[in-house]
Each structure stands twice: as structure tokens, then as C-alpha cells.
Design an enzyme around this catalytic site. Structure first.
Site, short mmCIF file in Angstrom:
data_model
loop_
_atom_site.label_atom_id
_atom_site.label_comp_id
_atom_site.label_asym_id
_atom_site.label_seq_id
_atom_site.Cartn_x
_atom_site.Cartn_y
_atom_site.Cartn_z
N HIS A 52 53.77 70.86 84.49
CA HIS A 52 54.29 70.56 85.83
C HIS A 52 53.14 70.43 86.83
O HIS A 52 53.15 71.03 87.90
CB HIS A 52 55.33 71.59 86.25
CG HIS A 52 56.48 71.61 85.29
ND1 HIS A 52 57.60 70.83 85.45
CD2 HIS A 52 56.64 72.27 84.12
CE1 HIS A 52 58.41 71.02 84.42
NE2 HIS A 52 57.85 71.89 83.59
N HIS A 56 54.62 64.25 87.32
CA HIS A 56 55.24 64.66 86.04
C HIS A 56 56.75 64.53 86.12
O HIS A 56 57.32 64.32 87.19
CB HIS A 56 54.85 66.10 85.70
CG HIS A 56 55.47 67.10 86.64
ND1 HIS A 56 54.94 67.38 87.87
CD2 HIS A 56 56.59 67.84 86.54
CE1 HIS A 56 55.70 68.26 88.49
NE2 HIS A 56 56.73 68.56 87.71
N ASP A 58 60.54 66.30 84.90
CA ASP A 58 61.25 67.49 84.41
C ASP A 58 62.41 67.03 83.53
O ASP A 58 63.22 66.20 83.95
CB ASP A 58 61.87 68.28 85.57
CG ASP A 58 60.86 68.97 86.47
OD1 ASP A 58 59.66 68.90 86.20
OD2 ASP A 58 61.31 69.59 87.46
N HIS A 62 64.00 72.25 81.17
CA HIS A 62 63.18 73.03 82.11
C HIS A 62 63.97 74.23 82.65
O HIS A 62 63.42 75.30 82.87
CB HIS A 62 62.75 72.10 83.25
CG HIS A 62 61.73 72.67 84.20
ND1 HIS A 62 60.77 73.59 83.84
CD2 HIS A 62 61.53 72.42 85.53
CE1 HIS A 62 60.02 73.89 84.90
NE2 HIS A 62 60.47 73.21 85.93
N HIS A 164 67.33 72.05 91.52
CA HIS A 164 66.97 71.86 90.11
C HIS A 164 68.19 72.12 89.21
O HIS A 164 68.46 71.35 88.27
CB HIS A 164 65.86 72.85 89.68
CG HIS A 164 64.46 72.34 89.82
ND1 HIS A 164 63.65 72.67 90.86
CD2 HIS A 164 63.71 71.53 89.02
CE1 HIS A 164 62.46 72.09 90.72
NE2 HIS A 164 62.47 71.39 89.61
N GLU A 176 58.36 64.51 89.92
CA GLU A 176 57.79 65.21 91.08
C GLU A 176 56.35 64.76 91.30
O GLU A 176 55.66 64.34 90.36
CB GLU A 176 57.88 66.72 90.86
CG GLU A 176 59.34 67.19 90.93
CD GLU A 176 59.59 68.59 90.39
OE1 GLU A 176 60.51 69.25 90.89
OE2 GLU A 176 58.90 69.02 89.45
ZN LIG Z 1 58.36 70.02 87.45
#
Ligand SMILES: [Zn+2]
Length: 214
Positions: A52, A56, A58, A62, A164, A176
Site C-alpha cells: 500500500h 496502488h 486495494d 485487504h 473501505h 489510492e
Molecule cells: Zn491501500
């Protein structure tokens, strides 16, 4: 058709997410090697980095032990026509800020949230004062049928990670730390963020770019 790079370069100076180890790029062999060693005929490096870090993606795993891992995400989910939403200078992005874009969001599977925060990259407050999404904003994106969101800040929220949880719990992908979003402008574009197929893991560094369709 111009391609616009939306990712940060990686180097030993790339700031990691606070608490994570630093990026480490080691030289295994170098044509520039001098001294007693014989000059080598090739350059070869080794990269170590937390997943992260910098730009990157997710994967649901995660935050969800039973969610898809990054190697299980089809590449077709990581590329496609996108909408760029202007959400400048909003410390908290709530559903009310997205609701006026509902029609565009429903028409696209990929939504890029442009807050301008990427201009703070390298500043002391980059990781501490970045914008966040509320759970209600995340739910609105889910309700509009969005498959992937990209943001120009380091995390969509802070603990307890309500955004998230809503996004990844509905199998949305989150990219992100995008940068250079000003370069896209008002033109229609395809967004791509291509992960490495890291088996069983929670995300991946990506090369993210926009392909202008005009
Ligand atoms: Zn992340």
C-alpha cells in the site's frame, strides 16, 4: 490517443504509508561498478516495497478474509471508460457531494475522485490531513453500480475504515494515491490501473494511466 501517467515514480525516497517500511531498491549488479571487482556486463536490481505504497490498488481481501485477492481480480475490472469528479478542497466527501453526479456515476463503472490533494505529495501533512470518504458516500458509489474508484489521496478513510468496509465489502476496487489528474481535463477517457498478480494478497502497486478518447 495520448496516454496520461497518473502514478508516482518509485525510488528509495518514495514515502511509504506511515508505519510501513520504506521502499528499498538494491543494486544486484552494475555496469558502473568500479574498484577491485571486475566491471559487470549488466544492470540488475531488486525491489522491496509495502503493497500500500505510492500508487496502488486495494483488493477486497485487504479488509475481508473471504474476499477476492488481487490475483483473482479479472484485468477487465481494472480498465474501462471512467468519469472524473471534481471534488476540490473537500476534507470530507459525503453522499451529498456525489449525489449531483449520480447520472454520470450510473453510466460508468470507473469513477476517479479529483480533490487536488495530490499537490500535497511530499508535504508533512500528506498522510495526516488528507480528504476522506464517509460510509454514506461509499454506499452511494455502490448503489450507482461503480466497480472501481480511484482517489488522489493515500487512503479513502482513517480507522475505523468505514468507507473501505463498504466499498470492499461490495467488491469495489480502490486505487489510492493517483496523481496528475489535472492533465485529464474535461475529455472522455478510459482509466487503467494494472496490478501484478500477487498470489493471495490484499493489493498491488499499479501503473495507472488515462487514455484520452477524442
Ligand atoms: Zn491501500
Amino acid at each position: 490517443m495520448p496516454l496520461i501517467d497518473l502514478g508516482y515514480p518509485l525510488s528509495n525516497n518514495t514515502p511509504p504509508f506511515p508505519g510501513d517500511p520504506s521502499v528499498e531498491i538494491k543494486i544486484l549488479a552494475s555496469t558502473a561498478q568500479t574498484g577491485r571487482e571486475e566491471r559487470q556486463s549488466l544492470n540488475c536490481g531488486q525491489l522491496t516495497l509495502p503493497i500500500h505504497c505510492a500508487t496502488h490498488i486495494d483488493a477486497p481481501y485487504h479488509f475481508y478474509a473471504n474476499g477476492p485477492t488481487i490475483d483473482q481480480i479479472p484485468l477487465t475490472d481494472c480498465t474501462g471508460p471512467a468519469v472524473l469528479l471534481d471534488l476540490f478542497d473537500l476534507p470530507v466527501i459525503d453522499a451529498q457531494h456525489l449525489s449531483s453526479h449520480r447520472e454520470q456515476l450510473t453510466a460508468h463503472h470507473h469513477a476517479i475522485l479529483h480533490t487536488g490533494w495530490y499537490r500535497q505529495w511530499g508535504e508533512d501533512n500528506f498522510f495526516t490531513e488528507h480528504p476522506v470518504l464517509t460510509a454514506a458516500a461509499a454506499q452511494l458509489l455502490v448503489d450507482c453500480g461503480v466497480h472501481l474508484i480511484g482517489v488522489d489521496f493515500p487512503s479513502v478513510d482513517r480507522p475505523p475504515h468505514e468507507a473501505h468496509l463498504v466499498l470492499l465489502g461490495n467488491n469495489l476496487l480502490i486505487v489510492e494515491n493517483l496523481t496528475n489528474l489535472d492533465a485529464i481535463g474535461p475529455r472522455p477517457f478510459d482509466f487503467s490501473a494494472i496490478p501484478l498478480a500477487i498470489v493471495g494478497r490484499d493489493g498491488s502497486p499499479v501503473r495507472a494511466f488515462a487514455r484520452i478518447n477524442d
